[in-house]
Design a protein around this motif. Structure first.
Motif: not given
Length: 288
Positions: A197-207
């Motif tokens: 919610e805080a950051l713009p553009g595409p975000k990546m999660a590392n599972i």
């Protein structure tokens, strides 16, 4: 399309891109055969595969770039390369980014850990100061102007400096021009949502199975707002478990259960494609 263009097209859609991570050309090939649209060359897994050592900064830039080149040559899906800390100062970061672009990667990850870096889910992590972290991403973005490639900017600041600092760093990475943001190791689903919610553009999660970040479902990750879900060790853990079992069976002279049949193995490696293509040149192999 080029690898960066294919990656941009994937990120333009409103979907979660599930990304199994590879460690060599064969694992990347199997990811593509499995129907996945992209992959990431996991530094953890590549270090284990190539030099049989942990991901603690032991692989050199040349070894990593060579591994990336072999992987990119084996597949048509976009590959994200692990550029670690950039292997030196900002000028080294520029060279690293250009090297990964010329190897064929669609994107390269640059992070803010102290060198030598560590796996994001192991003890002893530390990050450089803000100015140095920002210089790395500024240099990576500048190098992108020479060779088209996306920049995946990673921060590990959550570990010792807290989530607010990690988000603050990622915000500046975005302002500097990073294409994809990666806040490593949030510890709860609420923290993951706060990041998105805080950051713009595409975000990546590392599972990482057994790691610090919750192993949420694909639907949950998509709902939170992630564009990419990376699974860095799933294939390596599965392969090592299978090899360990097969070695035990061989040692005990027991039946080798669970092996891929020989015909399927040949097909997945590429023998059938090779023979089909070589038929075009069959006359050159005939005796004269």
């Amino acid at each position: 399309m080029t690898a960066p263009d294919r990656l941009r097209a994937l990120l333009a859609g409103d979907r979660l891109n599930v990304m199994p991570c590879c460690f060599d050309a064969l694992s990347a090939k199997m990811i593509e055969q499995g129907g996945f649209g992209l992959t990431f060359m996991s530094g953890f897994a590549a270090s284990a595969s190539r030099i049989g050592a942990p991901d603690l900064g032991l692989m050199s830039y040349g070894e990593v770039a060579d591994q990336a080149r072999n992987i990119c040559d084996a597949v048509s899906i976009p590959v994200i390369g692990d550029g670690d800390t950039g292997y030196g100062n900002a000028m080294n970061v520029r060279r690293t980014v250009r090297g990964f672009a010329r190897a064929g990667c669609g994107a390269v990850m640059i992070e803010d850990q102290v060198a030598p870096k560590r796996c994001g889910h192991t003890p002893g992590k530390a990050v450089v100061g803000r100015d140095e972290a920002f210089d790395r991403i500024r240099a990576a973005v500048d190098a992108r102007g020479d060779d088209d490639i996306l920049i995946l900017a990673r921060t590990d600041a959550r570990h010792e400096l807290g989530l607010a600092e990690a988000i603050g760093r990622a915000e500046e990475f975005a302002r500097l021009g990073a294409d994809i943001l990666f806040v490593e190791a949030p510890r709860t689903a609420a923290e993951m949502r706060e990041v998105c919610e805080a950051l713009p553009g595409p975000k990546m999660a590392n599972i990482v199975e057994g790691g610090e970040t919750p192993e949420l479902s694909h639907a949950e990750l998509r709902d939170i707002g992630y564009a990419i879900a990376a699974y860095p060790l799933t294939l390596m853990a599965a392969a090592m478990q299978a090899m360990d079992a097969a070695l035990g069976q061989l040692r005990d002279d027991a039946p080798r259960d669970g092996l891929m049949d020989f015909a399927t193995l040949r097909r997945k490696i590429g023998f059938d494609d090779y023979y089909e293509a070589s038929e075009r040149y069959a006359s050159s192999a005939r005796p004269r």
